[in-house]
Design a protein around this motif. Structure first.
Motif, PDB file in Angstrom:
ATOM      1  N   ARG A 286       0.842  -1.070  -0.153  1.00  0.00           N
ATOM      2  CA  ARG A 286       0.204   0.038  -0.032  1.00  0.00           C
ATOM      3  C   ARG A 286       0.998   1.106  -0.006  1.00  0.00           C
ATOM      4  NH1 ARG A 286      -3.104  -3.144   3.585  1.00  0.00           N
ATOM      5  NH2 ARG A 286      -2.123  -1.795   5.598  1.00  0.00           N
TER       6      ARG A 286
ATOM      7  N   SER B 148       0.952   4.031  -3.115  1.00  0.00           N
ATOM      8  CA  SER B 148       0.738   5.518  -2.609  1.00  0.00           C
ATOM      9  C   SER B 148       1.279   6.421  -3.391  1.00  0.00           C
ATOM     10  CB  SER B 148       0.456   5.584  -1.236  1.00  0.00           C
ATOM     11  OG  SER B 148       1.780   5.255  -0.439  1.00  0.00           O
ATOM     12  N   ASN B 149       2.862   5.937  -3.499  1.00  0.00           N
ATOM     13  CA  ASN B 149       3.603   7.197  -3.999  1.00  0.00           C
ATOM     14  C   ASN B 149       4.254   6.627  -5.256  1.00  0.00           C
ATOM     15  OD1 ASN B 149       5.758   4.841  -3.489  1.00  0.00           O
ATOM     16  ND2 ASN B 149       6.517   5.727  -1.728  1.00  0.00           N
TER      17      ASN B 149
END
Length: 460
Positions: free
Chosen positions: A66, A70-71
């Protein structure tokens, strides 16, 4: 192709080469800078991944997934692989399934040996490092595509290409203007030279006030025109005087024949007329011979040159002059001969030298009251000097240069016969032999003709 076009093209090519070299250098250094910056970003991402994996361990891979997802927007086609010390994959993240990659054992060995390594995987940049925590050692590999950096390079490439073509166009324009200004003085010189003919040799080319090569070119042309004008002037004067001198005996012959044929004459009268005509014919023959000799000396390339003993020539001159008249006396004096035989030789044509020296010595006998010429042969360093001295009337300083002009007759020549060609012929012959004639005249020492000739030893 004109010089203007050549200069324009050469200037354009040089500027284009410099612009191309500059553009390539800028693009190459920018590419290196992009790789360095992106490597630093990948290095930071690899360090973060290793820290998180070391803290969370295998049990929290979903959390790591995750976090990486996310980045992911900061990296295109990002992939993260974490290997154990025995090269077992402990963690894998791919932005897309197609981004997955395989590393051969040789590459992993290289990473473990060097601790850090930058390389490429397809079109992506990759960075790998070895991380060690309290439990074990890991190998973290991060790969991604530097979309921002490549976009920036593409834009830079377009800018450089636009600058290159713009610079080429500008350099061509500047080169044309520059070449036009550079060639303009040459064009002016060409126009001025084109307008010069034998009828307006007095015209001169404007050389400007500078001291550059164009000034030297114009000055050279002007010097050439000066020599040409002088040559044409001498030629016209020579032709005019020759025509006059040749027409005089012809007119005399024609008049005598015309008068004689008007009525019958006695035998003695016919005999007297024929003698007079014979004198005029002999005069014409001698004049023609002199003119031909002068014409011959003008063709320097057709004259055969050999080593000549000048003392032998002077002995022949002395004998020939004294045969002309019983009144003529020639005193000949030789300086002490040098040890080097070549120092007494000149490189030239014996017949022409004989003719030149004979004319000078004969003039000395003809125009001096005692009909005597003194001839001295002197030996200098790499030169021979012949001095001919007579006690005739003093030649004024302003008249000395004129006595070498064809058909010039000095006011002091009186009733002496001649055409004024002897000294002109002598000077031309001596000039052909790379020598010169100097004249000085005074009441105390008389008139001295000083002939200086280079010795044969000076040519070796």
């Amino acid at each position: 192709m004109t010089i203007r076009t050549k200069i324009t093209l050469l200037f354009t090519v040089l500027v284009t080469a410099l612009l191309l070299l500059t553009a390539y250098t800028v693009y190459y250094l920018s590419s290196i800078q992009r790789k360095a910056v992106f490597k630093q970003r990948l290095s930071g991402r690899a360090h973060n991944a290793s820290q998180l994996f070391s803290i969370l361990g295998d049990s929290s891979q979903s959390l790591l997934q995750r976090i990486d997802r996310s980045n992911a927007r900061f990296f295109s086609s990002k992939s993260i692989h974490i290997f154990s010390e025995d090269y077992k994959r402990l963690y894998v993240f791919n932005t897309d399934a197609t981004d997955d990659f395989y590393l051969p054992q040789a590459r992993l060995n290289e990473i473990r040996e060097k601790k850090e390594l930058s390389f490429t995987i397809g079109h992506r940049d990759a960075f790998a490092q070895v991380h060690k925590d309290n439990r074990q050692r890991y190998i973290i590999v991060v790969a991604a595509f530097d979309s921002d950096g490549m976009l920036w390079l593409n834009q830079l490439q377009k800018i450089l290409f636009a600058s290159l073509f713009g610079g080429m166009a500008l350099s061509m324009l500047v080169g044309y203007v520059f070449s036009r200004q550079l060639v303009k003085p040459i064009s002016n010189i060409i126009d001025e030279v084109t307008n010069i003919s034998s009828h307006n040799l007095s015209h001169r080319i404007y050389a400007g006030s500078g001291q550059d090569e164009l000034f030297q070119l114009a000055k050279t042309f002007n010097d050439l025109l000066n020599r040409l004008q002088e040559s044409f002037t001498i030629q016209r004067r020579f032709i005019s005087n020759a025509s006059h001198e040749l027409s005089t005996p012809l007119t005399s012959i024609s008049s005598q024949l015309e008068v004689t044929l008007q009525k019958k004459r006695t035998e003695q009268e016919y005999h007297d007329v024929l003698e007079s005509i014979q004198e005029d014919v002999q005069q014409m023959r001698q004049l023609t011979k002199s003119l031909l000799e002068i014409a011959k000396t003008g063709q320097e390339g057709s004259i055969e040159l050999h080593e000549v003993r000048i003392d032998e020539v002077l002995l022949k001159v002395t004998s020939a002059v004294q045969k002309i008249s019983q009144e003529y006396v020639v005193h000949l004096h030789f300086d002490e001969f040098p040890d080097d035989e070549k120092s007494g030789l000149v490189f030239g044509n014996a017949d022409l030298l004989f003719s030149a020296l004979k004319n000078i010595v004969e003039n000395g006998c003809k125009y001096s009251a005692d009909h005597t010429s003194k001839v001295n042969l002197l030996f200098g360093i790499n030169e021979l000097v012949v001095e001919v001295i007579n006690q005739g009337d003093v030649i004024e300083e302003e008249e000395i240069e004129n006595i070498f002009l064809p058909f010039y007759r000095s006011p002091n020549s009186g009733m002496q016969k001649g055409f004024g060609l002897g000294l002109a012929l002598a000077r031309r012959i001596i000039g052909i032999h790379k020598g010169n004639i100097e004249v000085r005249s005074s009441r105390s020492e008389g008139t001295v003709f000083r002939v200086v000739l280079p010795a044969a030893s000076s040519f070796t």
